[in-house]
Enzyme design. Structure first.
Site, PDB file in Angstrom:
ATOM      1  N   HIS A 151       0.964   5.378   5.872  1.00  0.00           N
ATOM      2  CA  HIS A 151       0.522   5.855   4.576  1.00  0.00           C
ATOM      3  C   HIS A 151       0.685   7.384   4.328  1.00  0.00           C
ATOM      4  CE1 HIS A 151      -1.667   2.023   5.317  1.00  0.00           C
ATOM      5  NE2 HIS A 151      -1.224   1.807   4.247  1.00  0.00           N
TER       6      HIS A 151
ATOM      7  N   GLU B 227      -5.309   9.504  11.949  1.00  0.00           N
ATOM      8  CA  GLU B 227      -4.118   9.642  12.325  1.00  0.00           C
ATOM      9  C   GLU B 227      -3.166   8.329  11.918  1.00  0.00           C
ATOM     10  OE1 GLU B 227      -1.232  10.078  16.352  1.00  0.00           O
ATOM     11  OE2 GLU B 227      -3.429  10.691  16.466  1.00  0.00           O
TER      12      GLU B 227
ATOM     13  N   SER C  72       0.846  -1.296   0.140  1.00  0.00           N
ATOM     14  CA  SER C  72       0.001   0.054   0.055  1.00  0.00           C
ATOM     15  C   SER C  72       0.873   1.423   0.036  1.00  0.00           C
ATOM     16  CB  SER C  72      -1.041   0.023   1.291  1.00  0.00           C
ATOM     17  OG  SER C  72      -0.159  -0.124   2.360  1.00  0.00           O
TER      18      SER C  72
END
Length: 249
Positions: free
Chosen positions: A218, A214, A36
């Site tokens: 990422h 938060e 990701s």
């Protein structure tokens, strides 16, 4: 005399045209394989951005960046789901495969987890099968998470980043040490300012995250661009032939 001079000019022009064809840059693909932190995101996840998205902006028209990275994948789950086979089926000689895993391999509670031994064997498979296609593998250590202790950034990928380095040394594979470079970047930004690089939003600041978020793994758009720039700088630093495709190089 004028006619001879004109003929010479035509021949010179023709030679230059032929030379330009002979030196024309071959069109290639750059496949991004990873998790990701590299991947493209769904619209409802904006402004979360994987570094593979701005990475495409640095290359000229002869290099197509094909971002196959997927959220939540490890070296093993990417293979199990047939994603690696799909790349191999389309991979051509002189293409590039940039591989960055670790985030989901190193967490033992995740279904996608791999042991250190499995992780290394999987990386070797990516390298060897890429080379079998006469393409070019590049290994990348996992990009840093945002974690500080007493103002000092913490390396959460220490073991698995070193495993990537080990495989790169053993198989003589070009290595981009993104873990080390991104840790230095976060330290330079500092504990508070580094929040700008990650998906950190207050309540009702963004319609996609009405309760706020938060996230220290990422990236924001800004963070993704910084990480992509680090990868490009590292490609230049290791003098990869891929740098000839970088705009303005």
């Amino acid at each position: 005399m004028k006619r001879i001079s004109a003929n010479r000019s035509v021949l010179l022009l023709l030679a230059l045209v032929l030379m330009s064809f002979n030196t024309a840059q071959k069109k290639i693909k750059i496949y991004l394989v990873g998790d990701s932190t590299m991947a493209q995101k769904a619209k409802n996840k904006y402004p979360e951005t994987g570094w593979g998205v701005p990475f495409t902006w640095f290359f000229n028209q002869n290099a197509e960046v094909d971002n196959r990275a997927q959220n939540g994948r490890s070296t093993q789950s990417f293979i199990n789901e047939g994603r690696w086979k799909a790349i191999l089926d389309s991979l051509k000689a002189d293409d590039y495969v940039l591989v960055q895993f670790g985030h989901n391999d190193e967490v033992p509670t995740k279904k996608s987890a791999t042991t250190p031994s499995q992780f290394q064997e999987n990386l070797k498979r990516y390298v060897n099968e890429t080379r079998a296609k006469k393409a070019n593998p590049v290994l990348i250590t996992p990009v840093a998470r945002r974690k500080f202790d007493g103002g000092k950034v913490v390396d959460t990928h220490k073991e698995y980043a070193e495993l990537v380095r080990n495989v790169a040394r053993e198989l003589n594979v070009p290595l981009i040490d993104l873990n080390e470079r991104s840790l230095s970047l976060l330290q330079n930004f500092g504990e508070d300012k580094s929040k700008l690089l990650f998906l950190q939003l207050a309540e009702r600041q963004n319609p996609n995250y009405p309760k706020g978020v938060e996230d220290n793994t990422h990236f924001s758009e800004l963070g993704a661009r910084y990480m992509a720039e680090l990868v490009v700088q590292e490609l230049k630093g290791i003098k990869s032939p891929l740098t000839s495709y970088i705009v303005g190089n």
